[in-house]
Write a protein that holds these residues in place. Sequence first.
Motif, PDB file in Angstrom:
ATOM      1  N   ALA A 278       0.824  -1.206   0.000  1.00  0.00           N
ATOM      2  CA  ALA A 278       0.000   0.000   0.000  1.00  0.00           C
ATOM      3  C   ALA A 278       0.859   1.257   0.000  1.00  0.00           C
ATOM      4  O   ALA A 278       0.550   2.229  -0.711  1.00  0.00           O
ATOM      5  CB  ALA A 278      -0.936  -0.006   1.203  1.00  0.00           C
ATOM      6  N   GLU A 279       1.933   1.251   0.759  1.00  0.00           N
ATOM      7  CA  GLU A 279       2.809   2.428   0.792  1.00  0.00           C
ATOM      8  C   GLU A 279       3.413   2.694  -0.585  1.00  0.00           C
ATOM      9  O   GLU A 279       3.474   3.848  -1.031  1.00  0.00           O
ATOM     10  CB  GLU A 279       3.898   2.233   1.839  1.00  0.00           C
ATOM     11  CG  GLU A 279       3.373   2.284   3.271  1.00  0.00           C
ATOM     12  CD  GLU A 279       4.433   1.941   4.302  1.00  0.00           C
ATOM     13  OE1 GLU A 279       5.560   1.557   3.895  1.00  0.00           O
ATOM     14  OE2 GLU A 279       4.131   2.050   5.509  1.00  0.00           O
ATOM     15  N   ARG A 280       3.852   1.641  -1.257  1.00  0.00           N
ATOM     16  CA  ARG A 280       4.397   1.829  -2.617  1.00  0.00           C
ATOM     17  C   ARG A 280       3.309   2.335  -3.564  1.00  0.00           C
ATOM     18  O   ARG A 280       3.554   3.227  -4.391  1.00  0.00           O
ATOM     19  CB  ARG A 280       4.972   0.509  -3.136  1.00  0.00           C
ATOM     20  CG  ARG A 280       6.223   0.042  -2.432  1.00  0.00           C
ATOM     21  CD  ARG A 280       6.888  -1.115  -3.167  1.00  0.00           C
ATOM     22  NE  ARG A 280       6.087  -2.322  -3.194  1.00  0.00           N
ATOM     23  CZ  ARG A 280       6.100  -3.256  -2.248  1.00  0.00           C
ATOM     24  NH1 ARG A 280       6.870  -3.105  -1.177  1.00  0.00           N
ATOM     25  NH2 ARG A 280       5.362  -4.355  -2.351  1.00  0.00           N
ATOM     26  N   ALA A 281       2.127   1.755  -3.449  1.00  0.00           N
ATOM     27  CA  ALA A 281       1.045   2.132  -4.353  1.00  0.00           C
ATOM     28  C   ALA A 281       0.589   3.562  -4.115  1.00  0.00           C
ATOM     29  O   ALA A 281       0.368   4.317  -5.075  1.00  0.00           O
ATOM     30  CB  ALA A 281      -0.120   1.169  -4.184  1.00  0.00           C
ATOM     31  N   PHE A 282       0.456   3.965  -2.859  1.00  0.00           N
ATOM     32  CA  PHE A 282      -0.019   5.311  -2.555  1.00  0.00           C
ATOM     33  C   PHE A 282       0.952   6.369  -3.069  1.00  0.00           C
ATOM     34  O   PHE A 282       0.534   7.476  -3.424  1.00  0.00           O
ATOM     35  CB  PHE A 282      -0.223   5.479  -1.050  1.00  0.00           C
ATOM     36  CG  PHE A 282      -1.390   4.701  -0.490  1.00  0.00           C
ATOM     37  CD1 PHE A 282      -2.239   3.982  -1.318  1.00  0.00           C
ATOM     38  CD2 PHE A 282      -1.640   4.691   0.872  1.00  0.00           C
ATOM     39  CE1 PHE A 282      -3.312   3.256  -0.796  1.00  0.00           C
ATOM     40  CE2 PHE A 282      -2.713   3.991   1.396  1.00  0.00           C
ATOM     41  CZ  PHE A 282      -3.545   3.270   0.562  1.00  0.00           C
ATOM     42  N   ARG A 283       2.237   6.041  -3.100  1.00  0.00           N
ATOM     43  CA  ARG A 283       3.214   7.011  -3.606  1.00  0.00           C
ATOM     44  C   ARG A 283       2.970   7.367  -5.061  1.00  0.00           C
ATOM     45  O   ARG A 283       3.332   8.453  -5.513  1.00  0.00           O
ATOM     46  CB  ARG A 283       4.638   6.480  -3.417  1.00  0.00           C
ATOM     47  CG  ARG A 283       5.173   6.629  -2.004  1.00  0.00           C
ATOM     48  CD  ARG A 283       6.682   6.485  -1.954  1.00  0.00           C
ATOM     49  NE  ARG A 283       7.121   5.148  -2.297  1.00  0.00           N
ATOM     50  CZ  ARG A 283       7.292   4.152  -1.424  1.00  0.00           C
ATOM     51  NH1 ARG A 283       7.032   4.359  -0.139  1.00  0.00           N
ATOM     52  NH2 ARG A 283       7.714   2.976  -1.818  1.00  0.00           N
ATOM     53  N   THR A 284       2.354   6.455  -5.820  1.00  0.00           N
ATOM     54  CA  THR A 284       2.107   6.755  -7.232  1.00  0.00           C
ATOM     55  C   THR A 284       1.051   7.838  -7.400  1.00  0.00           C
ATOM     56  O   THR A 284       0.981   8.482  -8.454  1.00  0.00           O
ATOM     57  CB  THR A 284       1.675   5.497  -8.006  1.00  0.00           C
ATOM     58  OG1 THR A 284       0.390   5.045  -7.534  1.00  0.00           O
ATOM     59  CG2 THR A 284       2.694   4.380  -7.863  1.00  0.00           C
ATOM     60  N   VAL A 285       0.231   8.044  -6.366  1.00  0.00           N
ATOM     61  CA  VAL A 285      -0.734   9.148  -6.393  1.00  0.00           C
ATOM     62  C   VAL A 285      -0.055  10.448  -5.974  1.00  0.00           C
ATOM     63  O   VAL A 285      -0.206  11.483  -6.627  1.00  0.00           O
ATOM     64  CB  VAL A 285      -1.930   8.841  -5.483  1.00  0.00           C
ATOM     65  CG1 VAL A 285      -2.841  10.056  -5.356  1.00  0.00           C
ATOM     66  CG2 VAL A 285      -2.722   7.662  -6.037  1.00  0.00           C
ATOM     67  N   THR A 286       0.702  10.401  -4.899  1.00  0.00           N
ATOM     68  CA  THR A 286       1.326  11.628  -4.400  1.00  0.00           C
ATOM     69  C   THR A 286       2.393  12.150  -5.358  1.00  0.00           C
ATOM     70  O   THR A 286       2.627  13.357  -5.402  1.00  0.00           O
ATOM     71  CB  THR A 286       1.947  11.400  -3.015  1.00  0.00           C
ATOM     72  OG1 THR A 286       2.903  10.333  -3.066  1.00  0.00           O
ATOM     73  CG2 THR A 286       0.868  11.033  -2.005  1.00  0.00           C
ATOM     74  N   ASP A 287       3.029  11.263  -6.141  1.00  0.00           N
ATOM     75  CA  ASP A 287       4.042  11.754  -7.081  1.00  0.00           C
ATOM     76  C   ASP A 287       3.466  12.077  -8.460  1.00  0.00           C
ATOM     77  O   ASP A 287       4.195  12.466  -9.379  1.00  0.00           O
ATOM     78  CB  ASP A 287       5.213  10.769  -7.219  1.00  0.00           C
ATOM     79  CG  ASP A 287       4.846   9.442  -7.880  1.00  0.00           C
ATOM     80  OD1 ASP A 287       3.774   9.350  -8.520  1.00  0.00           O
ATOM     81  OD2 ASP A 287       5.641   8.493  -7.788  1.00  0.00           O
ATOM     82  N   GLY A 288       2.144  11.923  -8.614  1.00  0.00           N
ATOM     83  CA  GLY A 288       1.501  12.318  -9.861  1.00  0.00           C
ATOM     84  C   GLY A 288       1.495  11.265 -10.948  1.00  0.00           C
ATOM     85  O   GLY A 288       1.006  11.518 -12.056  1.00  0.00           O
ATOM     86  N   THR A 289       1.993  10.052 -10.656  1.00  0.00           N
ATOM     87  CA  THR A 289       1.994   8.996 -11.677  1.00  0.00           C
ATOM     88  C   THR A 289       0.570   8.565 -12.012  1.00  0.00           C
ATOM     89  O   THR A 289       0.261   8.276 -13.178  1.00  0.00           O
ATOM     90  CB  THR A 289       2.795   7.782 -11.184  1.00  0.00           C
ATOM     91  OG1 THR A 289       4.145   8.181 -10.913  1.00  0.00           O
ATOM     92  CG2 THR A 289       2.809   6.656 -12.222  1.00  0.00           C
ATOM     93  N   VAL A 290      -0.283   8.523 -11.007  1.00  0.00           N
ATOM     94  CA  VAL A 290      -1.635   7.984 -11.162  1.00  0.00           C
ATOM     95  C   VAL A 290      -2.678   9.002 -10.719  1.00  0.00           C
ATOM     96  O   VAL A 290      -2.501   9.677  -9.699  1.00  0.00           O
ATOM     97  CB  VAL A 290      -1.804   6.692 -10.335  1.00  0.00           C
ATOM     98  CG1 VAL A 290      -3.264   6.300 -10.193  1.00  0.00           C
ATOM     99  CG2 VAL A 290      -1.012   5.556 -10.970  1.00  0.00           C
ATOM    100  N   GLU A 291      -3.745   9.080 -11.484  1.00  0.00           N
ATOM    101  CA  GLU A 291      -4.944   9.811 -11.091  1.00  0.00           C
ATOM    102  C   GLU A 291      -6.105   8.837 -11.142  1.00  0.00           C
ATOM    103  O   GLU A 291      -6.285   8.121 -12.128  1.00  0.00           O
ATOM    104  CB  GLU A 291      -5.218  10.967 -12.043  1.00  0.00           C
ATOM    105  CG  GLU A 291      -6.517  11.704 -11.756  1.00  0.00           C
ATOM    106  CD  GLU A 291      -6.913  12.656 -12.868  1.00  0.00           C
ATOM    107  OE1 GLU A 291      -7.886  13.404 -12.675  1.00  0.00           O
ATOM    108  OE2 GLU A 291      -6.267  12.618 -13.928  1.00  0.00           O
ATOM    109  N   LEU A 292      -6.891   8.790 -10.053  1.00  0.00           N
ATOM    110  CA  LEU A 292      -8.060   7.916 -10.016  1.00  0.00           C
ATOM    111  C   LEU A 292      -9.300   8.777  -9.845  1.00  0.00           C
ATOM    112  O   LEU A 292      -9.639   9.198  -8.733  1.00  0.00           O
ATOM    113  CB  LEU A 292      -7.959   6.900  -8.887  1.00  0.00           C
ATOM    114  CG  LEU A 292      -9.116   5.906  -8.760  1.00  0.00           C
ATOM    115  CD1 LEU A 292      -9.401   5.205 -10.086  1.00  0.00           C
ATOM    116  CD2 LEU A 292      -8.826   4.874  -7.682  1.00  0.00           C
TER     117      LEU A 292
END
Length: 324
Positions: A278-292
């Motif tokens: 979860a920590e790795r996955a959540f970083r993809t939102v905070t760094d702008g890689t992913v938008e949901l």
Amino acid sequence: MRAVEFQEYGGPEVLTAVERAVPEPGPGEVSIDVAYAGVNFADLKARAEGYRVPSLPFRPGLEVSGRVRAVGAEVTGLRPGQEVAALTDGGGYAETVVAAAATVFPLPEGADLRRAATLPTVLPTAHALVHEVGRLRAGETVLVQGAAGGIGTVVGQLARAAGAGAVLGVVSTAAKAGYARRHGYDEVFVGPDFAAEVRRATGGRGVDLALDPVGGDTFRRGLSALAVFGRLVSFGNASSAEPWQVGQPELYPSGRSVAGFSILALAGTAPDALRALAERAFRTVTDGTVELPVTAEFPLAEAAEAHRLIGSRQSTGKLLLRVG
């Protein structure tokens, strides 16, 4: 407190608003005053088929965002008033829910409570499908069923960020195809007969990685669409077909492999691994890689309408219930 439950299996109409006592956390647990609850296809399967329902009445809801109300004994790192997102073993359709502390995550930097409710199931699942289980490498091709859904929306973006050679998706309607293309997909096929289209799009080679939440005939078509040494990851059975079985005849000739993933099962068997994922996955939102994107929101009392929308197969992205 207000909650939504069902006392019998059936259509969305069996969901009923009720008043219940506020639950208290036990050892190793946290109670959360819910702001938003995510709506997932697994909730529909619980309501219609009894999927993961131990007894009736049952309150659906696998993910929430909100503020910690109280912490039980032996809980560290969480405090009352703290904003969190949480994976729950049911019960999310309520003003207060109890969750195991191991599946409660402080909000990532920059995430508000509405956005946070989209994270607990979708982000770690999508990350695992692409990386930990799917092991996608740069230049490889990936095929995703349900490309316009919550998980599909994230997988398309993660696969693109990982350097996939081509990201191919399958959806149920033409309207969903356009949505998927805006979230990382190169080509999107409409309908169940996608195998020939996949071969055409890959020059007859097939895909390196196929991701399947459907099961049944769709699972078998995905397996047939794999390239030599291709991998298929099953992460659901939306078709409610008999459990799949694969053996030497299907796997040996082309060196194919099949794996599976369930975030709910991982939460029960390896909570530390889930937290790291979860920590790795959540970083993809905070760094702008992913938008949901949240594409629809309903008040808690209108949970049945959210179920009808998902059941119509017309929804895209993520659906939420507004609770507190």
